[in-house]
Design a protein around this motif. Structure first.
Motif, PDB file in Angstrom:
ATOM      1  N   GLU A 172       0.832  -1.204   0.000  1.00 20.22           N
ATOM      2  CA  GLU A 172       0.000   0.000   0.000  1.00 20.22           C
ATOM      3  C   GLU A 172       0.867   1.255   0.000  1.00 20.22           C
ATOM      4  O   GLU A 172       0.560   2.238  -0.702  1.00 20.22           O
ATOM      5  CB  GLU A 172      -0.927   0.000   1.213  1.00 20.22           C
ATOM      6  N   GLU A 173       1.946   1.233   0.749  1.00 21.06           N
ATOM      7  CA  GLU A 173       2.860   2.385   0.778  1.00 21.06           C
ATOM      8  C   GLU A 173       3.439   2.669  -0.602  1.00 21.06           C
ATOM      9  O   GLU A 173       3.546   3.826  -1.014  1.00 21.06           O
ATOM     10  CB  GLU A 173       4.001   2.127   1.771  1.00 21.06           C
ATOM     11  N   ARG A 174       3.813   1.606  -1.336  1.00 13.67           N
ATOM     12  CA  ARG A 174       4.346   1.793  -2.686  1.00 13.67           C
ATOM     13  C   ARG A 174       3.281   2.369  -3.608  1.00 13.67           C
ATOM     14  O   ARG A 174       3.563   3.219  -4.451  1.00 13.67           O
ATOM     15  CB  ARG A 174       4.881   0.462  -3.244  1.00 13.67           C
ATOM     16  N   ALA A 175       2.059   1.879  -3.448  1.00 15.36           N
ATOM     17  CA  ALA A 175       0.954   2.371  -4.280  1.00 15.36           C
ATOM     18  C   ALA A 175       0.691   3.854  -4.021  1.00 15.36           C
ATOM     19  O   ALA A 175       0.512   4.647  -4.955  1.00 15.36           O
ATOM     20  CB  ALA A 175      -0.302   1.548  -4.021  1.00 15.36           C
ATOM     21  N   ILE A 176       0.670   4.243  -2.760  1.00 13.85           N
ATOM     22  CA  ILE A 176       0.432   5.639  -2.396  1.00 13.85           C
ATOM     23  C   ILE A 176       1.553   6.531  -2.920  1.00 13.85           C
ATOM     24  O   ILE A 176       1.298   7.633  -3.432  1.00 13.85           O
ATOM     25  CB  ILE A 176       0.288   5.780  -0.862  1.00 13.85           C
ATOM     26  N   ARG A 177       2.772   6.047  -2.822  1.00 16.01           N
ATOM     27  CA  ARG A 177       3.907   6.847  -3.309  1.00 16.01           C
ATOM     28  C   ARG A 177       3.807   7.097  -4.810  1.00 16.01           C
ATOM     29  O   ARG A 177       3.973   8.227  -5.266  1.00 16.01           O
ATOM     30  CB  ARG A 177       5.223   6.131  -2.985  1.00 16.01           C
ATOM     31  N   LEU A 178       3.529   6.039  -5.580  1.00 13.32           N
ATOM     32  CA  LEU A 178       3.397   6.215  -7.029  1.00 13.32           C
ATOM     33  C   LEU A 178       2.202   7.103  -7.351  1.00 13.32           C
ATOM     34  O   LEU A 178       2.285   7.988  -8.214  1.00 13.32           O
ATOM     35  CB  LEU A 178       3.237   4.856  -7.717  1.00 13.32           C
ATOM     36  N   SER A 179       1.105   6.909  -6.638  1.00 12.48           N
ATOM     37  CA  SER A 179      -0.094   7.712  -6.862  1.00 12.48           C
ATOM     38  C   SER A 179       0.177   9.199  -6.651  1.00 12.48           C
ATOM     39  O   SER A 179      -0.227  10.042  -7.458  1.00 12.48           O
ATOM     40  CB  SER A 179      -1.215   7.250  -5.921  1.00 12.48           C
TER      41      SER A 179
END
Length: 472
Positions: free
Chosen positions: A369-376
């Protein structure tokens, strides 16, 4: 007008002076580059010859060199995509067969780079100063990790099974449950592998149920081995039963017959400790008393393509004398990769941390989820609307077919409707291909298989796609 246009077609040396073309030429070999230039000029020549409409001919003449150059760039990109190259895996499938299955850590990559670009002691014993065995150190390492008497490595698991059956069951019966006559992938099927080895297939039981008596009734002087194949790429549910491995081993001992197990996935970790469904391990098979166990190197093991055989030393020693071994032996790259890989397995904590396949399977969903939020957030800052969504990732590679792992992904938001298939094509045909997933008529990137270190570069590539295709 056609004659004028044909005379105006630029020569190859003129095209080569174009700055954009010159830069593109640095990304491919000269032969491919020159071939694309000639092909583009010839295609334009054919276009001129077949066009009868004067207006179309006039338009061709206005943008003659520009169109040729544009076509050259397109042809070069297509040629580059034909060769093995790096891609971003946003499919959420960890062991993606089409994308090379297991990924190595950068540390291993650097180590192998040193070996590839220099001489090495592949078959040289530095301590003794004489010729040595290419397998010795690796075999000892594998045996130490799995707890076997000995080990042997060949080029893939199908080769490992063929070698074992050729040595111990040639012209004899190989007894196997009907429920284990699997197709491995690429149309390679267990019955054909048994036949190719020189053994005779003797199937027992039914597709869903096999009893110990089914084996007992068929064991005689014509029996070579009792073969068990782990059905790692599918599951039969409902009214099912298979023979317990320990019971099969006892039968083998009572009848003086070898028991060989193809465990396929090459699992060395008890995944239930990490909240993942339990998968049979090589160690449990050896503890049950199986004489020889074969498994793959590039599935749950997390390494390269290889077939690994572990078990009793006297049997491994016989395999080493089999003439077929020469045809399926491994090279220095495979040996070096597996040495680095199994060194990590000496401490399971190190294996989980350093082997990407294991790390992705066992990591906390919050990390994804952290990776997803960062890319988002990076994409939003660049004007690319998106949202973080919950997804389900899979392990893949013919392993744990029913197991889904909680994950997160990035879905793109558009003011005007765009086909998910079209979006998938745009991403796939990018300079660095981005492989996403279409599900429920929407295209998204699953962050389970996107590495933290790649997020900034991935964001830049997504931005380039959106700008080039006019999506922002």
């Amino acid at each position: 007008m056609k004659k004028i246009l044909l005379r105006n077609l630029p020569k190859v040396d003129i095209i080569l002076k174009n700055k954009e073309i010159e830069n593109m030429g640095k990304s491919v070999d000269y032969y491919t580059f020159l071939s694309c230039i000639k092909k583009s000029i010839n295609q334009m020549r054919e276009e001129i010859l077949k066009t009868e409409d004067e207006e179309k001919l006039r338009l061709l003449g206005e943008n003659l060199e520009e169109n040729i150059i544009k076509n050259i760039l397109s042809l070069v990109e297509k040629e580059k995509r034909k060769k093995i190259q790096r891609v971003f895996n946003g499919s959420g499938t960890i062991l993606h067969t089409n994308l090379g299955r297991s990924v190595f850590s950068k540390k291993i990559g650097e180590k192998i780079g040193e070996i590839l670009s220099s001489y090495n002691n592949l078959e040289y014993d530095i301590e003794e100063g004489k010729r040595g065995s290419r397998y010795k150190n690796l075999e000892n390492l594998i045996s130490q990790v799995v707890g076997s008497e000995s080990a042997l490595v060949v080029n893939n698991n199908a080769g490992a099974v063929i070698l074992c059956l050729n040595e111990f069951s040639k012209n004899k019966n190989t007894i196997i449950s009907r429920g284990e006559l699997v197709e491995i992938g690429g149309s390679f099927r267990v019955p054909e592998i048994i036949k190719f080895s020189g053994a005779n297939l003797l199937e027992v039981g039914a597709t869903n149920i096999t009893h110990l008596d089914d084996y007992k009734r068929n064991v005689d002087e014509e029996t070579g081995v009792l073969l068990k194949v782990h059905t790692s790429n599918y599951k039969i549910k409902g009214f099912t039963q298979e023979v317990d491995l320990k019971e099969l081993v006892k039968l083998g001992k009572d009848k003086n017959k070898l028991v060989i197990e193809d465990i396929g996935s090459g699992n060395l970790v008890e995944f239930s400790k990490y909240g993942i469904v339990s998968e049979p391990t090589v160690m449990k098979s050896l503890e049950a008393g199986v004489d020889l166990v074969t498994f793959s190197g590039d599935k749950l093991l997390g390494g390269c393509q290889a077939g690994i055989i572990v078990g009793k030393k006297e049997l491994i020693d016989r395999l080493k004398k089999n003439q077929f071994l020469r045809a399926i032996r491994v090279d220095k790259i495979t040996i070096a990769l597996l040495e680095e890989l199994f060194t990590n397995y000496l401490d399971e904590r190190e294996a989980i941390k350093n082997i990407p396949t294991l790390r992705m399977i066992t990591e906390k969903v919050e990390d994804v989820e952290e990776r997803a939020i960062r890319l988002s957030n990076i994409l939003e800052e660049r004007g690319i609307k998106n949202k973080v969504i919950e997804t389900k990732a899979t392990i893949g590679g013919g392993s744990m077919p029913d197991e889904e792992i909680k994950s997160f992904g990035i879905e793109f938001i558009f003011e005007r409707k765009i086909s998910p298939n079209r979006l998938e094509e745009y991403f796939r045909k990018n300079k660095i291909s981005i492989i996403g997933r279409i599900e429920d008529n929407r295209y998204f990137l699953d962050m389970k298989t996107i590495f933290l270190d790649d997020i900034d570069e991935l964001a830049q590539n997504i931005q380039d796609i959106f700008l080039e295709r006019g999506l922002v």
